[in-house]
Design a protein around this motif. Structure first.
Motif, PDB file in Angstrom:
ATOM      1  N   GLY A  31       0.815  -1.218   0.000  1.00  0.00           N
ATOM      2  CA  GLY A  31       0.000   0.000   0.000  1.00  0.00           C
ATOM      3  C   GLY A  31       0.840   1.256   0.000  1.00  0.00           C
ATOM      4  O   GLY A  31       0.558   2.208  -0.741  1.00  0.00           O
ATOM      5  N   GLU A  58      -9.979  -4.771  -5.026  1.00  0.00           N
ATOM      6  CA  GLU A  58      -9.675  -4.989  -3.609  1.00  0.00           C
ATOM      7  C   GLU A  58     -10.939  -4.947  -2.764  1.00  0.00           C
ATOM      8  O   GLU A  58     -11.103  -5.768  -1.849  1.00  0.00           O
ATOM      9  CB  GLU A  58      -8.647  -3.982  -3.105  1.00  0.00           C
ATOM     10  CG  GLU A  58      -8.155  -4.326  -1.716  1.00  0.00           C
ATOM     11  CD  GLU A  58      -6.774  -3.806  -1.411  1.00  0.00           C
ATOM     12  OE1 GLU A  58      -6.527  -3.521  -0.232  1.00  0.00           O
ATOM     13  OE2 GLU A  58      -5.944  -3.702  -2.332  1.00  0.00           O
ATOM     14  N   ARG A 100      -7.163   0.132   1.402  1.00  0.00           N
ATOM     15  CA  ARG A 100      -6.038  -0.679   1.883  1.00  0.00           C
ATOM     16  C   ARG A 100      -6.061  -0.763   3.402  1.00  0.00           C
ATOM     17  O   ARG A 100      -5.781  -1.799   3.990  1.00  0.00           O
ATOM     18  CB  ARG A 100      -4.724  -0.083   1.370  1.00  0.00           C
ATOM     19  CG  ARG A 100      -3.483  -0.901   1.654  1.00  0.00           C
ATOM     20  CD  ARG A 100      -3.580  -2.391   1.297  1.00  0.00           C
ATOM     21  NE  ARG A 100      -3.807  -2.695  -0.081  1.00  0.00           N
ATOM     22  CZ  ARG A 100      -2.878  -3.091  -0.946  1.00  0.00           C
ATOM     23  NH1 ARG A 100      -1.628  -3.195  -0.561  1.00  0.00           N
ATOM     24  NH2 ARG A 100      -3.205  -3.391  -2.183  1.00  0.00           N
TER      25      ARG A 100
END
Length: 150
Positions: A31, A58, A100
């Motif tokens: 990230g 994601e 993230r």
């Protein structure tokens, strides 16, 4: 057969070499690297598409990981998880960082819940993938796609 070989050699086998704590670290490091790339990348339509795609995959993958924590399985596509098409570059950068962070928090919950990491959850293309395989898939996908940022 090719998809099964891909799943084994590129997802499951490498994924098995890390525990969930190591995957949390991998997500954090990945990230940070992707965020640095976004800071030096131009605000362009192609970069917005790439980052939006990374975020959408994601988020979609996180929804699949939540199945391990008791959420119902939903057979859906990643498009519903992508940020709006008109999202600004700055908003996409924030969305990536937030996504993230949500991923690492989700992995921490999985770790704290002592969930068996060999638990299988369906992937639309590759069939059943273990939790560790999903972790590998999400990190690998984001890292590969981020190479397209210019």
């Amino acid at each position: 057969m090719i998809q099964q070989a891909f799943k084994y050699f590129f997802l499951e086998r490498p994924a098995s070499k890390k525990d969930v704590s190591q995957w949390i670290t991998s997500f954090a490091e990945s990230g940070e690297a992707i965020q640095k790339k976004t800071l030096s990348a131009a605000d362009s339509e192609s970069n917005r598409k790439v980052l939006s795609h990374i975020i959408g995959i994601e988020r979609w993958g996180n929804r699949r990981l939540e199945v391990a924590l008791g959420e119902p399985f939903i057979q859906d596509e990643y498009n519903n998880y992508r940020p709006p098409r008109d999202a600004s570059w700055e908003q996409l950068q924030t969305d990536f960082a937030d996504t993230r962070n949500e991923t690492t928090q989700l992995l921490q919950k999985i770790k704290e819940s002592n969930i068996e990491l060999s638990k299988m959850i369906a992937h639309n293309q590759y069939g059943d993938i273990s939790l560790k395989g999903w972790m590998r898939y999400l990190v690998m996908h984001a890292n590969l796609e981020s190479k397209r940022l210019r």
